[in-house]
Design a protein around this motif. Structure first.
Motif, PDB file in Angstrom:
ATOM      1  N   UNK A 250      46.200  11.732  -5.519  1.00  0.00           N
ATOM      2  CA  UNK A 250      46.249  11.291  -4.127  1.00  0.00           C
ATOM      3  C   UNK A 250      46.233   9.772  -4.104  1.00  0.00           C
ATOM      4  N   UNK A 251      46.614   9.222  -2.978  1.00  0.00           N
ATOM      5  CA  UNK A 251      46.536   7.774  -2.804  1.00  0.00           C
ATOM      6  C   UNK A 251      45.374   7.464  -1.880  1.00  0.00           C
ATOM      7  N   UNK A 252      44.575   6.473  -2.277  1.00  0.00           N
ATOM      8  CA  UNK A 252      43.418   6.058  -1.493  1.00  0.00           C
ATOM      9  C   UNK A 252      43.564   4.569  -1.145  1.00  0.00           C
ATOM     10  N   UNK A 253      42.598   4.033  -0.458  1.00  0.00           N
ATOM     11  CA  UNK A 253      42.612   2.599  -0.118  1.00  0.00           C
ATOM     12  C   UNK A 253      42.660   1.729  -1.369  1.00  0.00           C
ATOM     13  N   UNK A 254      42.118   2.247  -2.466  1.00  0.00           N
ATOM     14  CA  UNK A 254      42.065   1.450  -3.703  1.00  0.00           C
ATOM     15  C   UNK A 254      43.167   1.831  -4.689  1.00  0.00           C
ATOM     16  N   UNK A 255      44.085   2.689  -4.284  1.00  0.00           N
ATOM     17  CA  UNK A 255      45.204   3.050  -5.155  1.00  0.00           C
ATOM     18  C   UNK A 255      45.219   4.537  -5.484  1.00  0.00           C
ATOM     19  N   UNK A 256      46.012   4.881  -6.484  1.00  0.00           N
ATOM     20  CA  UNK A 256      46.154   6.284  -6.877  1.00  0.00           C
ATOM     21  C   UNK A 256      44.888   6.787  -7.560  1.00  0.00           C
ATOM     22  N   UNK A 257      44.600   8.080  -7.335  1.00  0.00           N
ATOM     23  CA  UNK A 257      43.438   8.703  -7.967  1.00  0.00           C
ATOM     24  C   UNK A 257      43.845  10.093  -8.428  1.00  0.00           C
ATOM     25  N   UNK A 258      43.625  10.365  -9.733  1.00  0.00           N
ATOM     26  CA  UNK A 258      43.903  11.681 -10.284  1.00  0.00           C
ATOM     27  C   UNK A 258      42.892  12.696  -9.790  1.00  0.00           C
ATOM     28  N   UNK A 259      43.355  13.926  -9.551  1.00  0.00           N
ATOM     29  CA  UNK A 259      42.492  14.977  -9.009  1.00  0.00           C
ATOM     30  C   UNK A 259      42.192  16.088 -10.016  1.00  0.00           C
ATOM     31  N   UNK A 260      42.663  15.938 -11.245  1.00  0.00           N
ATOM     32  CA  UNK A 260      42.485  17.009 -12.237  1.00  0.00           C
ATOM     33  C   UNK A 260      41.558  16.569 -13.362  1.00  0.00           C
ATOM     34  N   UNK A 261      40.481  15.902 -13.006  1.00  0.00           N
ATOM     35  CA  UNK A 261      39.523  15.406 -13.987  1.00  0.00           C
ATOM     36  C   UNK A 261      38.850  16.525 -14.765  1.00  0.00           C
ATOM     37  N   UNK A 262      38.408  16.185 -15.970  1.00  0.00           N
ATOM     38  CA  UNK A 262      37.676  17.130 -16.803  1.00  0.00           C
ATOM     39  C   UNK A 262      38.546  18.020 -17.670  1.00  0.00           C
ATOM     40  N   UNK A 263      39.842  17.933 -17.515  1.00  0.00           N
ATOM     41  CA  UNK A 263      40.749  18.764 -18.315  1.00  0.00           C
ATOM     42  C   UNK A 263      41.228  18.003 -19.546  1.00  0.00           C
ATOM     43  N   UNK A 264      41.649  18.764 -20.550  1.00  0.00           N
ATOM     44  CA  UNK A 264      42.251  18.182 -21.741  1.00  0.00           C
ATOM     45  C   UNK A 264      43.717  18.594 -21.789  1.00  0.00           C
ATOM     46  N   UNK A 265      44.586  17.650 -22.141  1.00  0.00           N
ATOM     47  CA  UNK A 265      46.014  17.931 -22.213  1.00  0.00           C
ATOM     48  C   UNK A 265      46.579  17.601 -23.578  1.00  0.00           C
ATOM     49  N   UNK A 266      47.530  18.413 -23.998  1.00  0.00           N
ATOM     50  CA  UNK A 266      48.224  18.197 -25.270  1.00  0.00           C
ATOM     51  C   UNK A 266      49.696  18.514 -25.049  1.00  0.00           C
ATOM     52  N   UNK A 267      50.554  17.596 -25.463  1.00  0.00           N
ATOM     53  CA  UNK A 267      51.996  17.834 -25.450  1.00  0.00           C
ATOM     54  C   UNK A 267      52.449  17.921 -26.892  1.00  0.00           C
ATOM     55  N   UNK A 268      53.079  19.055 -27.243  1.00  0.00           N
ATOM     56  CA  UNK A 268      53.655  19.229 -28.582  1.00  0.00           C
ATOM     57  C   UNK A 268      55.163  19.269 -28.411  1.00  0.00           C
ATOM     58  N   UNK A 269      55.838  18.309 -29.016  1.00  0.00           N
ATOM     59  CA  UNK A 269      57.287  18.248 -28.944  1.00  0.00           C
ATOM     60  C   UNK A 269      57.894  18.398 -30.330  1.00  0.00           C
ATOM     61  N   UNK A 270      59.152  18.803 -30.341  1.00  0.00           N
ATOM     62  CA  UNK A 270      59.925  18.866 -31.577  1.00  0.00           C
ATOM     63  C   UNK A 270      61.146  17.977 -31.384  1.00  0.00           C
ATOM     64  N   UNK A 271      61.517  17.283 -32.447  1.00  0.00           N
ATOM     65  CA  UNK A 271      62.681  16.397 -32.329  1.00  0.00           C
ATOM     66  C   UNK A 271      63.613  16.571 -33.514  1.00  0.00           C
ATOM     67  N   UNK A 272      64.870  16.270 -33.275  1.00  0.00           N
ATOM     68  CA  UNK A 272      65.833  16.188 -34.362  1.00  0.00           C
ATOM     69  C   UNK A 272      65.635  14.898 -35.147  1.00  0.00           C
ATOM     70  N   UNK A 273      65.118  13.901 -34.481  1.00  0.00           N
ATOM     71  CA  UNK A 273      64.877  12.599 -35.105  1.00  0.00           C
ATOM     72  C   UNK A 273      63.735  12.680 -36.109  1.00  0.00           C
ATOM     73  N   UNK A 274      63.883  11.942 -37.204  1.00  0.00           N
ATOM     74  CA  UNK A 274      62.772  11.809 -38.139  1.00  0.00           C
ATOM     75  C   UNK A 274      61.795  10.768 -37.584  1.00  0.00           C
ATOM     76  N   UNK A 275      60.642  10.636 -38.226  1.00  0.00           N
ATOM     77  CA  UNK A 275      59.600   9.760 -37.688  1.00  0.00           C
ATOM     78  C   UNK A 275      60.056   8.307 -37.596  1.00  0.00           C
ATOM     79  N   UNK A 276      60.743   7.818 -38.606  1.00  0.00           N
ATOM     80  CA  UNK A 276      61.204   6.418 -38.603  1.00  0.00           C
ATOM     81  C   UNK A 276      62.158   6.180 -37.430  1.00  0.00           C
ATOM     82  N   UNK A 277      63.108   7.069 -37.249  1.00  0.00           N
ATOM     83  CA  UNK A 277      64.073   6.930 -36.150  1.00  0.00           C
ATOM     84  C   UNK A 277      63.369   7.028 -34.805  1.00  0.00           C
ATOM     85  N   UNK A 278      62.430   7.963 -34.682  1.00  0.00           N
ATOM     86  CA  UNK A 278      61.693   8.140 -33.429  1.00  0.00           C
ATOM     87  C   UNK A 278      60.932   6.866 -33.057  1.00  0.00           C
ATOM     88  N   UNK A 279      60.382   6.182 -34.059  1.00  0.00           N
ATOM     89  CA  UNK A 279      59.663   4.936 -33.787  1.00  0.00           C
ATOM     90  C   UNK A 279      60.629   3.800 -33.487  1.00  0.00           C
TER      91      UNK A 279
END
Length: 193
Positions: free
Chosen positions: A108-137
């Protein structure tokens, strides 16, 4: 512990599908109740329509979005699994984020700016790429994923912890290397959950 796994790959025989299976198994070993959302199998509509947009801003949330928001609310841990296409995730997952992680639910947006509403959760994104690590960097792919996906979605929404894990060069590595990657995913989930 409640865990939501959101998966976006059009091929049910993909390496991403194998990753999801391992993620689910490891979360269940930790005692988690797990819900897996296969966005392609669900025939998820990734298009944020004008009607959706209006509904989100007036509290008349469409039923499909409301259900997904209930599942995100239910989860202590959210894992997204997808391939990397053009330095991002498929439109199917991006559309899920656009529609579900919406104003009034994820932030949400407040007087002091944006505020996340989903506190206390843990998130993980697992991706797969055709690129090798050197190319990805070198190409900035990892930076783009960190800033444009992991930090932008989980960080902006107020998650307490979030990170990215990319599995590299999937089309060109050996089967043994892919098996080792799945073992690594097991270890990651065991240590993260």
């Amino acid at each position: 512990m409640n865990a939501l796994v959101i998966y976006a790959h059009p091929n049910p025989m993909s390496f991403n599908a194998a990753v999801v299976k391992v993620v689910q198994e490891e979360l269940e070993k930790k005692g988690a109740m797990v819900k897996v959302k296969d966005l392609y199998a669900m025939n998820w509509n990734p298009v944020l329509s004008g009607e959706d947009f209006q509904g989100l801003h007036t509290g008349k949330v469409p039923a499909d979005i409301k259900q997904e928001q209930a599942d995100v609310s239910w989860a202590d841990k959210v894992v997204m699994v997808a391939p990397v296409w053009w330095h991002s995730v498929p439109a199917m997952l991006k559309g899920y984020i656009d529609r579900v992680f919406s104003i009034g639910f994820a932030y949400e947006y407040t007087q002091t700016g944006a505020r996340g509403l989903l506190g206390g959760k843990k998130g993980l994104v697992i991706t797969t790429s055709g690129a090798d690590e050197k190319t990805a960097q070198q190409t900035g792919m990892l930076r783009d994923l960190e800033n444009g996906l992991v930090n932008a979605v989980f960080g902006f929404s107020g998650f307490s912890e979030f990170k990215l894990k990319n599995l590299y060069a999937i089309p060109t590595v050996s089967d043994d290397q892919r098996k080792q990657m799945l073992t690594d995913v097991r270890t990651t989930i065991a240590n993260w959950a």
